[in-house]
Design a protein around this motif. Structure first.
Motif, PDB file in Angstrom:
ATOM      1  N   GLY A 136       0.478  -1.232  -0.350  1.00 27.66           N
ATOM      2  CA  GLY A 136       0.006  -0.239  -0.154  1.00 27.66           C
ATOM      3  C   GLY A 136       0.952   1.003  -0.381  1.00 27.66           C
ATOM      4  O   GLY A 136       0.229   2.420   0.023  1.00 27.66           O
ATOM      5  N   LEU A 137       2.138   1.181   0.028  1.00 27.54           N
ATOM      6  CA  LEU A 137       2.888   2.251  -0.386  1.00 27.54           C
ATOM      7  C   LEU A 137       2.442   3.994  -1.063  1.00 27.54           C
ATOM      8  O   LEU A 137       2.613   5.207  -1.163  1.00 27.54           O
ATOM      9  CB  LEU A 137       4.614   1.785  -0.520  1.00 27.54           C
ATOM     10  CG  LEU A 137       5.288   3.135  -0.636  1.00 27.54           C
ATOM     11  CD1 LEU A 137       5.956   3.623   0.881  1.00 27.54           C
ATOM     12  CD2 LEU A 137       7.714   2.580  -0.943  1.00 27.54           C
ATOM     13  N   GLY A 138       2.756   3.142  -2.300  1.00 28.85           N
ATOM     14  CA  GLY A 138       2.110   4.013  -3.693  1.00 28.85           C
ATOM     15  C   GLY A 138       3.147   4.592  -4.234  1.00 28.85           C
ATOM     16  O   GLY A 138       3.950   4.064  -4.085  1.00 28.85           O
ATOM     17  N   ARG A 139       3.065   5.179  -5.231  1.00 31.58           N
ATOM     18  CA  ARG A 139       4.134   5.500  -5.844  1.00 31.58           C
ATOM     19  C   ARG A 139       4.484   7.698  -5.736  1.00 31.58           C
ATOM     20  O   ARG A 139       5.296   8.111  -7.108  1.00 31.58           O
ATOM     21  CB  ARG A 139       4.478   5.672  -7.429  1.00 31.58           C
ATOM     22  CG  ARG A 139       3.747   3.631  -7.421  1.00 31.58           C
ATOM     23  CD  ARG A 139       3.760   3.662  -9.349  1.00 31.58           C
ATOM     24  NE  ARG A 139       3.403   2.338  -9.241  1.00 31.58           N
ATOM     25  CZ  ARG A 139       3.283   1.255 -10.073  1.00 31.58           C
ATOM     26  NH1 ARG A 139       2.949   1.757 -11.555  1.00 31.58           N
ATOM     27  NH2 ARG A 139       2.848   0.191 -10.660  1.00 31.58           N
ATOM     28  N   ASP A 140       4.077   7.568  -4.755  1.00 33.88           N
ATOM     29  CA  ASP A 140       4.005   8.695  -4.211  1.00 33.88           C
ATOM     30  C   ASP A 140       5.391   9.769  -4.568  1.00 33.88           C
ATOM     31  O   ASP A 140       6.181   8.563  -3.908  1.00 33.88           O
ATOM     32  CB  ASP A 140       2.915   9.576  -3.460  1.00 33.88           C
ATOM     33  CG  ASP A 140       3.502  10.447  -2.656  1.00 33.88           C
ATOM     34  OD1 ASP A 140       3.114  12.086  -3.358  1.00 33.88           O
ATOM     35  OD2 ASP A 140       4.934  10.648  -1.559  1.00 33.88           O
ATOM     36  N   ALA A 165       4.916  -5.233  -2.982  1.00 38.21           N
ATOM     37  CA  ALA A 165       4.701  -4.288  -4.053  1.00 38.21           C
ATOM     38  C   ALA A 165       5.498  -2.822  -4.438  1.00 38.21           C
ATOM     39  O   ALA A 165       6.401  -3.392  -4.872  1.00 38.21           O
ATOM     40  CB  ALA A 165       3.254  -4.005  -3.013  1.00 38.21           C
ATOM     41  N   ASP A 166       4.708  -2.047  -3.793  1.00 37.75           N
ATOM     42  CA  ASP A 166       5.657  -0.658  -4.572  1.00 37.75           C
ATOM     43  C   ASP A 166       6.615  -0.628  -3.932  1.00 37.75           C
ATOM     44  O   ASP A 166       7.522   0.312  -3.794  1.00 37.75           O
ATOM     45  CB  ASP A 166       4.281   0.703  -4.123  1.00 37.75           C
ATOM     46  CG  ASP A 166       3.687   0.909  -4.738  1.00 37.75           C
ATOM     47  OD1 ASP A 166       3.440   0.343  -6.552  1.00 37.75           O
ATOM     48  OD2 ASP A 166       2.161   0.625  -3.995  1.00 37.75           O
ATOM     49  N   GLY A 167       7.129  -1.538  -2.466  1.00 40.49           N
ATOM     50  CA  GLY A 167       8.590  -0.979  -2.039  1.00 40.49           C
ATOM     51  C   GLY A 167       9.804  -2.085  -3.149  1.00 40.49           C
ATOM     52  O   GLY A 167      10.679  -1.499  -3.109  1.00 40.49           O
ATOM     53  N   LEU A 168       9.144  -3.352  -4.349  1.00 42.24           N
ATOM     54  CA  LEU A 168      10.070  -3.224  -4.810  1.00 42.24           C
ATOM     55  C   LEU A 168      10.920  -2.238  -6.122  1.00 42.24           C
ATOM     56  O   LEU A 168      11.898  -2.179  -6.641  1.00 42.24           O
ATOM     57  CB  LEU A 168       9.375  -4.098  -5.957  1.00 42.24           C
ATOM     58  CG  LEU A 168       9.643  -5.327  -5.214  1.00 42.24           C
ATOM     59  CD1 LEU A 168       8.593  -6.468  -6.201  1.00 42.24           C
ATOM     60  CD2 LEU A 168      10.141  -6.120  -5.076  1.00 42.24           C
ATOM     61  N   ARG A 169      10.038  -1.095  -6.530  1.00 36.48           N
ATOM     62  CA  ARG A 169      10.193  -0.447  -6.669  1.00 36.48           C
ATOM     63  C   ARG A 169      11.904   0.948  -6.409  1.00 36.48           C
ATOM     64  O   ARG A 169      12.151   1.100  -7.546  1.00 36.48           O
ATOM     65  CB  ARG A 169       9.114   0.873  -7.323  1.00 36.48           C
ATOM     66  CG  ARG A 169       7.838   0.879  -7.921  1.00 36.48           C
ATOM     67  CD  ARG A 169       7.278   1.922  -8.393  1.00 36.48           C
ATOM     68  NE  ARG A 169       7.012   2.491  -8.916  1.00 36.48           N
ATOM     69  CZ  ARG A 169       7.349   3.078 -10.082  1.00 36.48           C
ATOM     70  NH1 ARG A 169       7.027   1.481 -10.856  1.00 36.48           N
ATOM     71  NH2 ARG A 169       7.675   4.013 -10.895  1.00 36.48           N
ATOM     72  N   CYS A 170      11.418   0.680  -5.501  1.00 40.44           N
ATOM     73  CA  CYS A 170      12.569   1.160  -4.506  1.00 40.44           C
ATOM     74  C   CYS A 170      14.084   0.352  -5.488  1.00 40.44           C
ATOM     75  O   CYS A 170      14.985   0.963  -5.538  1.00 40.44           O
ATOM     76  CB  CYS A 170      12.806   1.234  -3.020  1.00 40.44           C
ATOM     77  SG  CYS A 170      11.489   2.119  -2.259  1.00 40.44           S
ATOM     78  N   VAL A 171      14.015  -1.056  -4.725  1.00 39.31           N
ATOM     79  CA  VAL A 171      14.939  -1.432  -5.972  1.00 39.31           C
ATOM     80  C   VAL A 171      15.405  -1.839  -7.216  1.00 39.31           C
ATOM     81  O   VAL A 171      16.504  -1.732  -7.660  1.00 39.31           O
ATOM     82  CB  VAL A 171      14.670  -3.364  -5.252  1.00 39.31           C
ATOM     83  CG1 VAL A 171      15.457  -3.863  -5.658  1.00 39.31           C
ATOM     84  CG2 VAL A 171      14.667  -3.545  -3.726  1.00 39.31           C
ATOM     85  N   PRO A 188       8.663 -10.756  -5.695  1.00 34.17           N
ATOM     86  CA  PRO A 188       7.337  -9.859  -6.695  1.00 34.17           C
ATOM     87  C   PRO A 188       6.739 -11.323  -7.498  1.00 34.17           C
ATOM     88  O   PRO A 188       7.134 -12.148  -6.974  1.00 34.17           O
ATOM     89  CB  PRO A 188       8.656  -9.732  -7.624  1.00 34.17           C
ATOM     90  CG  PRO A 188       9.588 -11.213  -7.433  1.00 34.17           C
ATOM     91  CD  PRO A 188       9.780 -11.044  -5.980  1.00 34.17           C
ATOM     92  N   ASN A 189       5.638 -10.363  -7.801  1.00 39.12           N
ATOM     93  CA  ASN A 189       4.827 -11.252  -8.452  1.00 39.12           C
ATOM     94  C   ASN A 189       6.173 -11.488  -9.764  1.00 39.12           C
ATOM     95  O   ASN A 189       6.244 -11.137 -10.475  1.00 39.12           O
ATOM     96  CB  ASN A 189       3.489 -10.468  -8.280  1.00 39.12           C
ATOM     97  CG  ASN A 189       3.066  -9.329  -8.818  1.00 39.12           C
ATOM     98  OD1 ASN A 189       3.989  -8.665  -9.665  1.00 39.12           O
ATOM     99  ND2 ASN A 189       2.153  -8.435  -8.511  1.00 39.12           N
ATOM    100  N   LYS A 190       4.391 -12.141 -11.303  1.00 38.70           N
ATOM    101  CA  LYS A 190       4.413 -12.110 -12.072  1.00 38.70           C
ATOM    102  C   LYS A 190       5.149 -10.555 -12.573  1.00 38.70           C
ATOM    103  O   LYS A 190       6.047 -10.977 -13.711  1.00 38.70           O
ATOM    104  CB  LYS A 190       3.681 -12.458 -12.799  1.00 38.70           C
ATOM    105  CG  LYS A 190       4.252 -13.231 -14.227  1.00 38.70           C
ATOM    106  CD  LYS A 190       2.852 -14.014 -14.848  1.00 38.70           C
ATOM    107  CE  LYS A 190       3.549 -14.735 -16.278  1.00 38.70           C
ATOM    108  NZ  LYS A 190       3.126 -15.746 -17.447  1.00 38.70           N
TER     109      LYS A 190
END
Length: 350
Positions: A136-140, A165-171, A188-190
């Motif tokens: 639920g972090l979102g992309r803000d 989830a959105d935490g993976l964007r940091c990685v 990660p999901n698919k």
């Protein structure tokens, strides 16, 4: 700034895959050793204290599911660190959670404000045994920057972390955040795995169906010179787990229904088990020669979540939702590891 990784040597990893041998399974007996015994000297917190970083105006259910799963699995305390706009809704879902509305999203990143918000969360790190970043972090932009700084601090403190989830964007943007981090698990999901594999291989079109070879290469790209690195859980029809040294497959039957929140239940489960695994390693309870503790904890989380889903689906069929999985945790976990008097030498989860 985006940090790119050198393209893996695919020929090297083809040989590496052969060297590692076939996918391995883990017996429930190997997993039960992770569960802390219940003893008369236990105290609030000795079975784990999990924090969840996530939750914004749009997404309040995901951090709630992850945090409540940790409690239902057996952690003693569960914190949620969320955007102030999400705090009241999450508090209203359950009085069991400790909810900190200390994050504030903003489209423009102010580094001083990012540091201040991260301070509000990381001051709790000494009181936690595991952290989940992403539900639920979102992309803000500001929330993402705070999450990245918290990951950097958690890795430095050797605090076990699950990134989902959105935490993976940091990685994705900064792979160096978790490079060499032994107590980190990526889930990660698919589509998330496809983006991760593409970014780390230098080939955005890399097909995640490339199989074990691709997963091994992705895991290897996160390892440092000493051979340490995070574990990756590639969720799918069967769950594949790899830390660059071993490849495990969890083929436990689950359910045919895919509802929102199942990944959050998995993240909360793995986080709790990661904290337990670190305590078990410290106390010498883990048998020699088995999978590394983070992989063992991740496998246990996958197996149990599949059993939660199977039990929930058997009862609710197409109407199954994430709360049904959480309701199934008590009975399923009791069957997996019955509560019984503990043994001497208990090491608390801290």
């Amino acid at each position: 700034p985006t940090t790119t990784s050198p393209r893996p040597d695919w020929e090297k990893h083809r040989a590496y895959c052969v060297y590692m041998g076939p996918r391995l399974a883990v017996s429930p007996q190997q997993l039960r050793v992770l569960v802390p015994p219940l003893v008369a000297t236990s105290y609030k917190g000795s079975s784990g204290k999990v924090g969840v970083v996530g939750g914004c105006f749009e997404y309040t259910g995901a951090p709630f599911y992850a945090a409540l799963t940790a409690l239902k699995l057996g952690a003693d305390l569960s914190h949620v660190f969320c955007d102030e706009a999400a705090a009241v809704p999450i508090k209203s879902y359950s009085p069991e959670l400790i909810v900190h509305g200390c994050l504030r999203g903003a489209p423009e990143v102010d580094l001083a404000e990012v540091a201040r918000q991260a301070d509000e969360v990381s001051k709790w790190f000494p009181a936690l045994t595991a952290l989940v970043v992403g539900p639920g972090l979102g992309r803000d932009a500001t929330m993402q920057a705070v999450a990245a700084l918290l990951l950097e601090r958690a890795v430095r403190a050797s605090l076990p972390c699950v990134i989902d989830a959105d935490g993976l964007r940091c990685v994705l943007e900064r792979p160096s955040l978790v490079r060499g981090a032994r107590w980190v698990v990526l889930t990660p999901n698919k589509p998330e795995y496809g983006r991760l594999a593409g970014a780390l291989s230098g080939d955005a079109a890399l097909d995640p169906a490339d199989g074990d070879r691709a997963l091994l290469a992705v895991a290897e790209s996160f390892r440092d010179e000493g051979g340490a690195g995070p574990a990756i859980v590639q969720k799918g029809a069967t769950d594949l787990l790899c830390d660059g040294t071993q490849l495990l497959e969890c083929a436990e039957p689950g359910c045919l229904k895919r509802c929102g929140g199942q990944g959050d239940v998995l993240a909360g489960s793995i986080a709790t088990l990661l904290g337990w695994a670190k305590a078990a390693e410290r106390s010498g309870r883990l048998p020699a020669g088995g999978p590394p503790p983070p992989l063992l904890a991740s496998y246990a989380g996958c197996l149990l979540t599949r059993r939660f889903a199977a039990a929930a689906f058997a009862k609710h069929r197409r109407s199954m939702t994430a709360p049904d999985l959480i309701d199934a945790i008590g009975a399923v976990f009791e069957d997996f590891s019955p509560a019984s008097p503990g043994e001497p030498g208990f090491t608390p989860c801290q």
